[in-house]
Design a protein around this motif. Structure first.
Motif, PDB file in Angstrom:
ATOM      1  N   LEU A  86       4.978  -1.626   4.022  1.00  0.00           N
ATOM      2  CA  LEU A  86       3.797  -1.208   4.783  1.00  0.00           C
ATOM      3  C   LEU A  86       3.243  -2.374   5.599  1.00  0.00           C
ATOM      4  O   LEU A  86       2.766  -2.180   6.727  1.00  0.00           O
ATOM      5  N   ALA A  90       2.817  -2.500   9.619  1.00  0.00           N
ATOM      6  CA  ALA A  90       1.522  -2.847  10.225  1.00  0.00           C
ATOM      7  C   ALA A  90       1.651  -4.020  11.191  1.00  0.00           C
ATOM      8  O   ALA A  90       1.070  -3.998  12.286  1.00  0.00           O
ATOM      9  N   ASP A 172       4.128   5.100  13.655  1.00  0.00           N
ATOM     10  CA  ASP A 172       3.140   5.793  12.818  1.00  0.00           C
ATOM     11  C   ASP A 172       3.814   6.719  11.803  1.00  0.00           C
ATOM     12  O   ASP A 172       3.333   6.872  10.682  1.00  0.00           O
ATOM     13  N   LYS A 175       4.754   4.942   8.593  1.00  0.00           N
ATOM     14  CA  LYS A 175       3.671   4.810   7.610  1.00  0.00           C
ATOM     15  C   LYS A 175       3.529   6.076   6.783  1.00  0.00           C
ATOM     16  O   LYS A 175       3.329   6.018   5.572  1.00  0.00           O
ATOM     17  N   VAL A 186      -2.143   3.516   3.342  1.00  0.00           N
ATOM     18  CA  VAL A 186      -1.747   3.911   4.686  1.00  0.00           C
ATOM     19  C   VAL A 186      -2.995   3.984   5.549  1.00  0.00           C
ATOM     20  O   VAL A 186      -3.923   4.686   5.231  1.00  0.00           O
TER      21      VAL A 186
END
Length: 187
Positions: A86, A90, A172, A175, A186
């Motif tokens: 994650l 990001a 996106d 995620k 998230v």
């Protein structure tokens, strides 16, 4: 960071990265880097005795900046399950939204000497191990990592075939793949 607070090496690296982005890696010259950094060529050569050493430092500097951002994102997720992948998603998303070109210094370094890939290979090997150890579904995390790296490579080699909206939607969606196991992480 203000230029007057940078170390001499940092000024040189910043100047080299800027020039590589402006004129391309092939046209990166030590004279231009020295001028941009506000140094004599001798001052530059004291810190980086060859162009190869300067390019190698650009690669290492980029990797250190990425790792710093990655670790901050992991910490923001309390180092929980899936926090490494994650964090990768990001950091990549943030880089993508800044719409910055991929660091030409890396491409210049690799074109000049393919052994500059060695530190990247070692780093990616360690990162993949961290992702595997931290993931609830290591195969899914590997797929997300490969998607990110594929998108990064396409951008680096200026071979993007997707619209900006398609690229953002892809990032996106990565995620969301981890949402069922880490809803609070998230964002």
């Amino acid at each position: 960071m203000k230029a007057d607070t940078l170390s001499t090496k940092d000024k040189i690296l910043q100047a080299a990265a800027e020039i590589a982005m402006e004129v391309g890696p092939v046209n990166l010259s030590l004279d231009a880097v020295a001028r941009r950094a506000g140094l004599s060529k001798g001052g530059l050569l004291y810190s980086f005795p060859t162009k190869a050493k300067l390019l190698e430092a650009l690669v290492e500097n980029h990797m250190a900046e990425f790792d710093e951002s990655l670790k901050a994102e992991e910490a923001a997720r309390n180092h929980g399950r899936n926090s490494v992948i994650l964090a990768c998603i990001a950091v990549f998303r943030a880089e993508f939204l800044c719409n910055e070109k991929e660091p030409s210094g890396i491409l210049a370094a690799i074109a000049n000497d393919p052994t500059f890939l060695d530190p990247i290979r070692r780093y990616n090997k360690q990162l993949l191990q961290r992702i595997r150890e931290n993931s609830e579904d290591p195969t899914l995390a590997l797929m997300a990592f490969l998607t990110i790296e594929g998108m990064r490579s396409l951008k680096l080699f200026e071979m993007e075939g997707l619209s900006r909206d398609e690229q953002i939607a892809t990032i996106d969606r990565l995620k969301v793949l981890f949402k069922s196991t880490n809803v609070s992480e998230v964002q």
